[in-house]
Design a protein around this motif. Structure first.
Motif, PDB file in Angstrom:
ATOM      1  N   ALA A 184     -11.849  -0.776  -0.656  1.00  0.00           N
ATOM      2  CA  ALA A 184     -11.842  -1.746  -1.758  1.00  0.00           C
ATOM      3  C   ALA A 184     -11.854  -3.172  -1.208  1.00  0.00           C
ATOM      4  O   ALA A 184     -12.566  -4.041  -1.723  1.00  0.00           O
ATOM      5  CB  ALA A 184     -10.624  -1.527  -2.648  1.00  0.00           C
ATOM      6  N   SER A 231      -4.973   7.033   1.218  1.00  0.00           N
ATOM      7  CA  SER A 231      -4.828   5.936   0.265  1.00  0.00           C
ATOM      8  C   SER A 231      -5.106   4.603   0.955  1.00  0.00           C
ATOM      9  O   SER A 231      -5.766   3.724   0.378  1.00  0.00           O
ATOM     10  CB  SER A 231      -3.419   5.940  -0.329  1.00  0.00           C
ATOM     11  N   THR A 279      -8.759   4.126   1.140  1.00  0.00           N
ATOM     12  CA  THR A 279      -9.380   3.661  -0.107  1.00  0.00           C
ATOM     13  C   THR A 279      -9.085   2.185  -0.332  1.00  0.00           C
ATOM     14  O   THR A 279      -9.934   1.457  -0.847  1.00  0.00           O
ATOM     15  CB  THR A 279      -8.919   4.483  -1.330  1.00  0.00           C
ATOM     16  N   ALA A 280      -7.899   1.735   0.057  1.00  0.00           N
ATOM     17  CA  ALA A 280      -7.569   0.307  -0.070  1.00  0.00           C
ATOM     18  C   ALA A 280      -8.448  -0.524   0.873  1.00  0.00           C
ATOM     19  O   ALA A 280      -8.918  -1.600   0.499  1.00  0.00           O
ATOM     20  CB  ALA A 280      -6.093   0.076   0.226  1.00  0.00           C
ATOM     21  N   ARG A 285     -11.662   3.313  -6.237  1.00  0.00           N
ATOM     22  CA  ARG A 285     -10.401   3.746  -5.624  1.00  0.00           C
ATOM     23  C   ARG A 285      -9.686   4.743  -6.531  1.00  0.00           C
ATOM     24  O   ARG A 285      -9.169   5.752  -6.071  1.00  0.00           O
ATOM     25  CB  ARG A 285      -9.520   2.529  -5.349  1.00  0.00           C
ATOM     26  N   THR A 313       0.838  -1.203   0.000  1.00  0.00           N
ATOM     27  CA  THR A 313       0.000   0.000   0.000  1.00  0.00           C
ATOM     28  C   THR A 313       0.871   1.250   0.000  1.00  0.00           C
ATOM     29  O   THR A 313       0.602   2.205  -0.730  1.00  0.00           O
ATOM     30  CB  THR A 313      -0.958  -0.005   1.204  1.00  0.00           C
TER      31      THR A 313
END
Length: 174
Positions: free
Chosen positions: A99, A92, A95-96, A137, A58
């Motif tokens: 997802a 970020s 968002t991961a 994402r 990530t």
């Protein structure tokens, strides 16, 4: 650099170019992560290997997306190895995580309706959810995490003591 002169910074790539870069870089990191988990799982418990690889991948993907996908790394001065700030990495990672939640939910729903789905059905659901989550994402990273604040033209003010110029009329009409 001389006083008063600014160096030009490259523009961020367009939406299509960014999406292609997002897929290539994200897919590359995903493939490397798969290999990394397999190698680490030989000497560590799978859950620990997966957690380590997830954190590292990530961070790596965020840096790659900042530098190449959205060109955000080019707009900032280099700050050592990591060019993104903590805010970018946390957003970020969020968002991961979202997802991950989408793909997990899709699989849980599948198993709620079909206790033993075929491999084709299972992969169709998983890959469809992954595509949906990946598109979401991408949009979140492009529109929020790595969004640029471009200079907006200053509003045109009209002097009421003189008639407006043609340019002022065209600018205010649009």
């Amino acid at each position: 650099m001389q006083r008063g002169l600014r160096t030009s910074t490259p523009e961020a790539p367009g939406a299509f170019a960014s999406f292609v870069r997002f897929v290539i870089l994200g897919g590359g990191v995903g493939l490397a992560s798969s290999a990394g988990v397999a190698l680490l799982a030989a000497s560590l418990p799978f859950a620990l290997a997966n957690a380590l690889v997830t954190v590292v991948s990530t961070i790596l993907a965020t840096e790659l997306h900042a530098r190449f996908t959205f060109a955000a790394g080019r707009r900032r001065g280099g700050r050592g190895l990591l060019r993104c700030g903590l805010r970018h990495h946390l957003q970020s990672a969020g968002t991961a995580a979202a997802a991950f939640a989408v793909t997990t939910l899709a699989m849980l729903v599948l198993y709620a309706f079909e206790s033993a789905p075929s491999l084709v059905v299972e992969q169709t659901v998983y890959l469809s959810a992954s595509a949906l989550a990946g598109t979401g994402r991408f949009l979140a990273l492009r529109l929020y995490v790595f969004a640029t604040t471009g200079k907006r033209p200053s509003p045109v003010t009209l002097d009421l003591h003189r008639p407006p110029t043609r340019r002022e009329l065209l600018t205010t009409a649009s």
